[in-house]
Write an enzyme that holds these catalytic residues in place. Structure first.
Site, PDB file in Angstrom:
ATOM      1  N   PHE A   1       0.851  -1.191   0.000  1.00 30.42           N
ATOM      2  CA  PHE A   1       0.000   0.000   0.000  1.00 30.42           C
ATOM      3  C   PHE A   1       0.881   1.232   0.000  1.00 30.42           C
ATOM      4  O   PHE A   1       1.756   1.380   0.852  1.00 30.42           O
ATOM      5  CB  PHE A   1      -0.942   0.038   1.218  1.00 30.42           C
ATOM      6  CG  PHE A   1      -1.866   1.233   1.160  1.00 30.42           C
ATOM      7  CD1 PHE A   1      -2.979   1.221   0.337  1.00 30.42           C
ATOM      8  CD2 PHE A   1      -1.575   2.383   1.872  1.00 30.42           C
ATOM      9  CE1 PHE A   1      -3.803   2.340   0.234  1.00 30.42           C
ATOM     10  CE2 PHE A   1      -2.394   3.505   1.779  1.00 30.42           C
ATOM     11  CZ  PHE A   1      -3.512   3.470   0.958  1.00 30.42           C
TER      12      PHE A   1
ATOM     13  N   ASP B   1       9.157   2.713   1.706  1.00 36.14           N
ATOM     14  CA  ASP B   1       7.996   3.484   2.154  1.00 36.14           C
ATOM     15  C   ASP B   1       7.871   3.268   3.664  1.00 36.14           C
ATOM     16  O   ASP B   1       7.421   2.224   4.119  1.00 36.14           O
ATOM     17  CB  ASP B   1       6.750   2.982   1.413  1.00 36.14           C
ATOM     18  CG  ASP B   1       5.478   3.704   1.846  1.00 36.14           C
ATOM     19  OD1 ASP B   1       5.494   4.364   2.905  1.00 36.14           O
ATOM     20  OD2 ASP B   1       4.466   3.577   1.139  1.00 36.14           O
TER      21      ASP B   1
ATOM     22  N   LYS C   1       2.859   9.512   8.397  1.00 35.82           N
ATOM     23  CA  LYS C   1       1.879   9.326   9.480  1.00 35.82           C
ATOM     24  C   LYS C   1       2.300   9.861  10.853  1.00 35.82           C
ATOM     25  O   LYS C   1       1.697  10.781  11.366  1.00 35.82           O
ATOM     26  CB  LYS C   1       1.500   7.845   9.573  1.00 35.82           C
ATOM     27  CG  LYS C   1       0.679   7.393   8.357  1.00 35.82           C
ATOM     28  CD  LYS C   1       0.064   6.037   8.543  1.00 35.82           C
ATOM     29  CE  LYS C   1      -1.066   5.782   7.578  1.00 35.82           C
ATOM     30  NZ  LYS C   1      -0.716   5.075   6.344  1.00 35.82           N
TER      31      LYS C   1
HETATM   32  C1  LIG Z   1      -0.993   5.319   4.983  1.00 35.56           C
HETATM   33  C2  LIG Z   1       0.074   4.927   4.038  1.00 35.56           C
HETATM   34  C3  LIG Z   1       0.311   5.670   2.874  1.00 35.56           C
HETATM   35  C4  LIG Z   1      -0.565   6.815   2.442  1.00 35.56           C
HETATM   36  O1  LIG Z   1      -0.469   7.912   3.294  1.00 35.56           O
HETATM   37  P1  LIG Z   1      -1.554   9.105   3.168  1.00 35.56           P
HETATM   38  O2  LIG Z   1      -1.042  10.110   4.152  1.00 35.56           O
HETATM   39  O3  LIG Z   1      -2.880   8.535   3.517  1.00 35.56           O
HETATM   40  O4  LIG Z   1      -1.494   9.592   1.783  1.00 35.56           O
HETATM   41  C5  LIG Z   1       1.376   5.300   2.070  1.00 35.56           C
HETATM   42  N1  LIG Z   1       2.160   4.256   2.397  1.00 35.56           N
HETATM   43  C6  LIG Z   1       1.959   3.520   3.512  1.00 35.56           C
HETATM   44  C7  LIG Z   1       2.879   2.393   3.821  1.00 35.56           C
HETATM   45  C8  LIG Z   1       0.896   3.818   4.355  1.00 35.56           C
HETATM   46  O5  LIG Z   1       0.683   3.067   5.444  1.00 35.56           O
END
Ligand SMILES: *Cc1c(COP(=O)(O)O)cnc(C)c1O
Length: 394
Positions: A137, A222, A251
């Site tokens: 994701f 990520d 986050k």
């Molecule tokens: C939540 C998340 C995103 C997206 O972040 P947003 O601030 O909602 O755009 C991208 N990568 C990972 C691994 C995530 O958990």
């Protein structure tokens, strides 16, 4: 406003992209939040790995109030000292390089895709293939749903950008087959979060590093969810004996003020030159000030006692597994934990809500916990009591 009225008005006013839980929160203190009727919940989700210092942390409230009274926003036409100090802290906690600031995880990954393509294009026009993992994701913009290896999130948005390819997680031979000289980047999450909390194997990540070196591609991690001590270290990738070329954060970085960051190593830190990328709000004085305070509080107050808290938390999870046969496995790392259930995850979650405990359900078989990093013995004991009451009903 009462909950039913709010729900009615929301249905008329808000575009229905969310399947919300039937709870509206009004305020919070530490690891606890309260709904409109005053019901108390132990928050073991932290606004989806965001509120690592819990709610209304006094030092954070003070820092945000002071900065708001001084200067909230200037645009990136001007120099911002908080932004520079934050980039220096991020480099100090990871590796030397430079940082770009934006406002979310998806935006940080968008910047990473642009960086990878720009660097690839400059070497060879055909060097634009991007690899990522199935079940990953990476965000909800058009390009980051394309990067995300989940067809159900891409459905209906054709045509998607091209030259994105997906590999089975922890399958080194499939990864090797996917590589060639046209690959410009490989994206990984240190722990696949949204998929249901699946850590990557060290051998697979080492192989990824080797292949990126061999084919002159960037290894981009990520860390949007795993970053900022969520897994027990500043970066989830710090559990592996490799360094990425680029990582992204969002986050937990400012405990809920919108901020995203991309940090790039010396080798690629100047690829995105003047006029190649920008963000109006990115790294503004307020969000940067909040992030600096988060890092200070973490280092001064939380990190020193973290191993002990994690030991207690994981022992508690193991005790629950021993006691309740509905729990088949415990997965995760640090403060990112999933219970793999035989069945009934949505029903277990509903019972958790009744018992004043927040977490979330992924499909029929996974309950996920992302507790605030400030929890101590008291919160872990309360968690155990609540889960025991919940699971006794299954
Ligand atoms: C939540 C998340 C995103 C997206 O972040 P947003 O601030 O909602 O755009 C991208 N990568 C990972 C691994 C995530 O958990």
């Amino acid at each position: 406003m009462k909950f039913d009225e709010l729900k009615n008005r929301e249905q008329k006013a808000i575009i229905p992209t969310y399947g919300r839980y039937p709870i509206a929160l009004s305020h919070g203190k530490g690891s606890w939040v309260y709904d409109l009727e005053g019901k108390e919940y132990l928050d073991f989700l932290s606004g989806l790995a965001v509120c690592n210092l819990g709610h209304s942390h006094p030092r954070l409230v003070q820092a945000i109030s002071d900065q708001a009274a001084k200067l909230i926003h200037t645009s990136n036409l001007y120099y911002t000292d908080n932004q520079v100090r934050l980039a220096e802290r991020i480099a100090g906690l990871s590796f030397s390089g430079k940082t770009f600031f934006c406002n979310s995880g998806a935006e940080a990954n968008e910047a990473a895709i642009k960086l990878a393509r720009k660097r690839g294009n400059a070497k060879d026009k055909k060097k634009n293939k991007i690899l990522s993992l199935k079940m990953s994701f990476h965000g909800r913009t058009v390009q980051t749903i394309t990067l995300t290896g989940q067809p159900k999130l891409q459905e209906g948005f054709d045509p998607l950008p091209n030259n994105f390819f997906y590999v089975e997680p922890n399958n080194s031979s499939e990864l090797e087959q996917a590589f060639d000289k046209d690959v410009c980047a490989l994206f990984l999450e240190a722990v696949q979060g949204e998929a249901g909390v699946f850590p990557l194997d060290e051998d697979f990540v080492k192989k990824a590093r080797e292949l990126c070196d061999q084919y002159d591609a960037l290894l981009i991690i990520d860390e949007v969810q795993t970053g900022v001590w969520r897994t027990g270290k500043f970066l989830g990738s710090q559990y592996f004996s490799i360094l990425p070329d680029v990582f992204t954060l969002a986050k937990g970085l400012a405990n809920g003020l919108p901020i995203g960051a991309l940090h790039a190593s010396e080798e690629c830190m100047d690829v995105l030159g003047p006029k190649t990328h920008a963000s109006t709000f990115g790294g503004n004085p307020l969000a940067s000030r909040a992030a600096l305070e988060v890092i200070d509080v973490m280092e001064e107050e939380i990190v020193p006692g973290m191993d002990k808290v994690l030991e207690n938390l994981w022992n508690t999870m193991k005790e629950l597994k021993q006691q309740f046969s509905i729990i088949q496995e415990i997965r995760g790392r640090g403060f990112m934990i999933a219970l793999g259930l035989k069945q009934d995850a949505p029903k277990v979650l509903a019972a958790m809500h009744d018992n004043g405990l927040l977490g979330n359900a992924i499909g029929e078989n996974t309950i996920r916990f992302l507790p605030p990093l400030i929890i101590g013995d008291h919160e872990i004991a309360a968690f155990k009591d609540k889960m025991t009451a919940v699971l006794n009903g299954f």
